[in-house]
Write a protein that holds these residues in place. Structure first.
Motif, short mmCIF file in Angstrom:
data_model
loop_
_atom_site.label_atom_id
_atom_site.label_comp_id
_atom_site.label_asym_id
_atom_site.label_seq_id
_atom_site.Cartn_x
_atom_site.Cartn_y
_atom_site.Cartn_z
N GLU A 1 0.83 -1.21 0.00
CA GLU A 1 0.00 0.00 0.00
C GLU A 1 0.86 1.26 0.00
OE1 GLU A 1 -3.66 2.12 2.49
OE2 GLU A 1 -2.77 0.25 3.23
N LEU A 2 1.96 1.22 0.76
CA LEU A 2 2.86 2.37 0.80
C LEU A 2 3.43 2.65 -0.59
CD1 LEU A 2 4.27 4.44 2.65
CD2 LEU A 2 6.09 2.76 3.02
N GLY A 3 3.87 1.60 -1.28
CA GLY A 3 4.39 1.78 -2.64
C GLY A 3 3.33 2.31 -3.59
N PHE A 4 2.12 1.77 -3.48
CA PHE A 4 1.02 2.18 -4.36
C PHE A 4 0.65 3.64 -4.16
CE2 PHE A 4 -3.60 2.51 -5.19
CZ PHE A 4 -3.60 2.17 -6.53
N GLU A 5 0.51 4.05 -2.90
CA GLU A 5 0.11 5.43 -2.63
C GLU A 5 1.23 6.41 -3.01
OE1 GLU A 5 -2.80 6.17 -2.11
OE2 GLU A 5 -3.67 4.30 -1.38
N LEU A 6 2.49 6.04 -2.80
CA LEU A 6 3.60 6.90 -3.20
C LEU A 6 3.69 7.00 -4.72
CD1 LEU A 6 6.32 5.85 -0.60
CD2 LEU A 6 5.17 8.06 -0.75
N ALA A 7 3.34 5.91 -5.41
CA ALA A 7 3.30 5.95 -6.88
C ALA A 7 2.24 6.93 -7.35
CB ALA A 7 3.04 4.55 -7.44
N ASN A 8 1.07 6.91 -6.71
CA ASN A 8 0.00 7.85 -7.07
C ASN A 8 0.42 9.30 -6.84
OD1 ASN A 8 -1.75 5.83 -7.86
ND2 ASN A 8 -2.76 5.69 -5.87
N LEU A 9 1.29 9.50 -5.84
CA LEU A 9 1.77 10.85 -5.52
C LEU A 9 3.05 11.19 -6.29
CD1 LEU A 9 1.16 10.69 -1.67
CD2 LEU A 9 -0.12 12.08 -3.30
N GLU A 10 3.45 10.26 -7.18
CA GLU A 10 4.65 10.44 -8.02
C GLU A 10 5.90 10.68 -7.18
OE1 GLU A 10 3.73 13.52 -10.83
OE2 GLU A 10 2.35 12.25 -11.96
N SER A 11 6.00 9.96 -6.07
CA SER A 11 7.16 10.07 -5.20
C SER A 11 8.24 9.08 -5.65
CB SER A 11 6.78 9.79 -3.75
OG SER A 11 7.94 9.61 -2.95
N PRO A 12 9.49 9.49 -5.70
CA PRO A 12 10.57 8.56 -6.06
C PRO A 12 10.77 7.46 -5.02
CG PRO A 12 11.47 10.67 -5.32
CD PRO A 12 10.00 10.86 -5.47
#
Length: 594
Positions: free
Chosen positions: A276-287
């Protein structure tokens, strides 16, 4: 290396004439099997091995002083080996291209990474030792590199502090007598209890967000603050919490199937958090998305090596009872980057089960197909059989029970060929459900009873609960309603006791139908509400079936009588929160009607 090899080396060391000769002898296990030999040597030195096993033909048992010298030499070699590994990692981080340091560090923290095996990340002291090497190597670097590595050093420092605090918090929570060690019914699980004992506010808030299911909101509000050092602090604490729990459940506070169940749930919990952490950071375009997925895949590969890794449908709930199916499936794209390892068949099988539980049998079938091919390539017959069984469940849900029957009959042959009795129990039960879908009810009952009997003999409660559910469904379909209720109530009690929530939701739904057939309307509403709430919480599409049943019951009773019955049911289910629960059920029924 075997225990006989270890013993021969101990006697060879005892016969050696000098410290240098002992070091040469010990260099072999140091390179080949350091952890296994260290465990054996420690037991030998402490006298914890059976006397008959300690002896070697025509050899005199070494004196205790000799054994102590061997142990001291071994400890010196191990310390030097660890220092070399940590120094190597520090040097590589200094030489790594600017911007890749965190990913390289995360790769080194993988317990399955052979190069850095002696990092032993489960011991924060190793991280402290590593920081000393990194500080020394970072002194003469250029300013940009110095700043990046210094920030990672700071993140590690805070993470080590958090590890000590979370370790104590988990131990306090696990051994607290007035509450169960784990409760699958709590909405927030243990996260807030752990978070309250942490000193760093961002870390405390992060664990609170995990526990309350508000990770998306937390990341959205704190994205600018979430830099590499803070992420590294979170990562160190999460992984150490995972290691601490696994140590408790696998070795200390419980053993056997109960310990396996809780260890399974622990892996699923942390797997879900990282996904979930990876998915949400991907949505926020975080490296930081990539390193989050990187850790999630590490957890998944470790889990797949455990003997209790689920082959026949995963325990898709966390320590708090929240659903993990969607979170786990977030890893399906990053998974393509993982090399072909023997555990991949089991991993793809698990993701297929997650997709199937979400009501996506078409996508699940693709994962089962890949898993089957991988299992065949690596000659993993037990996993291949499980893939056939799980593919069959998905085919039944897609309206193709005849195709399912072919696959599950093939699975039955495989499980019996290799003598996998647990797999055979699951296969017999699955065949019973498939035959019921083909309206071959007498055969279905026969297979379900055979599977149920075998599951009980083996203590395989997941197959037992599915067997009881299957018998209840067949009895209901053949208008043997009272017998259906008896079977389903037994299944309900078993699922509650073992916290098999995925099956429990289906049992509640089937019980509601059976009570409706017996014209026990209040009981039907009660079971229907339980099914609605649990299936919705687990993100199962079956919650709509429960909603449809309750709408039918409302039509039969009339609005006023149904409202009174619903109030009575929700009042009995809640502890002071009756009005909120009542309104939540009405809200779900409104959503169903839409």
């Amino acid at each position: 290396m075997t225990r006989s090899d270890y013993k021969a080396l101990v006697y060879e060391c005892a016969a050696a004439m000098s410290p240098e000769a002992i070091e040469r002898i010990l260099s072999e296990p140091l390179a080949q099997d350091a952890a296994g030999f260290e465990d054996y040597l420690g037991q030998f030195v402490r006298g914890e091995i059976d006397p008959t096993e300690r002896t070697l033909a025509k050899k005199k048992l070494p004196r205790q002083t000799t054994l102590d010298k061997i142990w001291q030499t071994w400890e010196k070699l191990r310390h030097s080996q660890r220092d070399n590994v940590l120094d190597l990692l520090a040097t590589q981080l200094v030489r790594a291209p600017l911007g890749t340091e965190l990913a390289k560090l995360v790769a080194a923290l993988d317990p399955l990474e052979k190069v850095y095996t002696n990092f032993d990340f489960s011991k924060p002291q190793r991280v402290v030792e590593f920081l000393q090497f990194l500080r020394e190597r970072n002194i003469d670097t250029e300013p940009a590199k110095f700043q990046r590595l210094d920030s990672l050093i700071n993140g590690c420092r805070l993470g080590v502090q958090g590890c000590a605090e979370v370790n104590q918090a988990i131990l306090d929570w696990a051994y607290e007598p007035q509450q169960p060690r784990i409760s699958f019914g709590q909405s927030e699980g243990p996260w807030l209890a752990w978070g309250r004992k942490l000193s760093h506010p961002p870390l405390k808030a992060f664990l609170g967000a995990v526990g309350q299911g508000s990770l998306r909101e937390f990341l959205g509000a704190n994205l600018k603050l979430l830099d590499e050092p803070l992420w590294l602090e979170f990562a160190l604490v999460l992984r150490y919490a995972e290691f601490t729990l696994l140590d408790l459940f696998e070795q200390r506070i419980m053993s056997g199937r109960e310990g396996d169940r809780l260890a399974n749930a622990t892996y699923m919990t942390f797997l879900g958090v990282w996904a979930e952490l990876g998915f949400e950071l991907a949505n926020l375009e975080s490296p930081l998305m990539e390193v989050s997925y990187q850790v999630g895949l590490q957890v998944l590969k470790e889990f797949a090596q455990r003997p209790y890794f689920p082959l026949y449908g995963p325990l898709l709930v966390s320590l708090s009872g929240a659903a993990l199916g969607e979170a786990v499936v977030h890893l399906r794209e990053p998974l393509h980057e993982v090399e072909d390892i023997p555990e991949m068949a089991k991993i793809y099988n698990l993701l297929g089960c997650a997709l199937r539980y979400q009501g996506r049998p078409q996508e699940a079938a693709q994962f089962f197909e890949i898993a089957t091919a991988l299992a065949q390539r690596h000659a993993q017959t037990q996993t291949e059989a499980a893939c056939y069984v799980n593919s069959g469940w998905a085919l039944v849900e897609r309206g193709s029970p005849r195709e399912a029957l072919v696959l599950q009959e093939k699975a039955l042959v495989l499980t019996r060929t290799v003598g996998h009795r647990v797999g055979e129990s699951h296969t017999l039960v699955a065949l019973g459900h498939t035959l019921a879908a083909l309206y071959r009810h007498p055969e279905a009952i026969d297979y379900l009873n055979r599977g149920l009997g075998l599951a009980r003999d083996l203590g395989e409660t997941p197959a037992e609960s599915l067997g009881l559910l299957g018998l209840g469904l067949v009895y209901e379909a053949t208008e043997r309603h009272s017998e259906a209720v008896t079977m389903l109530m037994e299944a309900r009690d078993l699922c509650v006791r073992t916290q098999d929530l995925a099956v429990l939701g289906q049992v509640f739904l089937a019980l509601a139908e059976a009570q409706k057939s017996l014209q026990k309307t209040k009981l039907a509403v009660q079971e229907g509400v339980q099914a609605l709430l649990l299936l919705h919480r687990l993100q199962s599409p079956r919650w709509r079936q429960a909603g449809g049943l309750l709408v039918v019951l409302r039509g039969q009773l009339g609005e006023e009588a149904f409202a009174e019955t619903l109030k009575s049911v929700t009042d009995g289910m809640s502890q002071g929160g009756f009005q909120r629960l009542y309104e939540h059920v009405l809200g779900l029924l409104t959503e169903f009607n839409r």
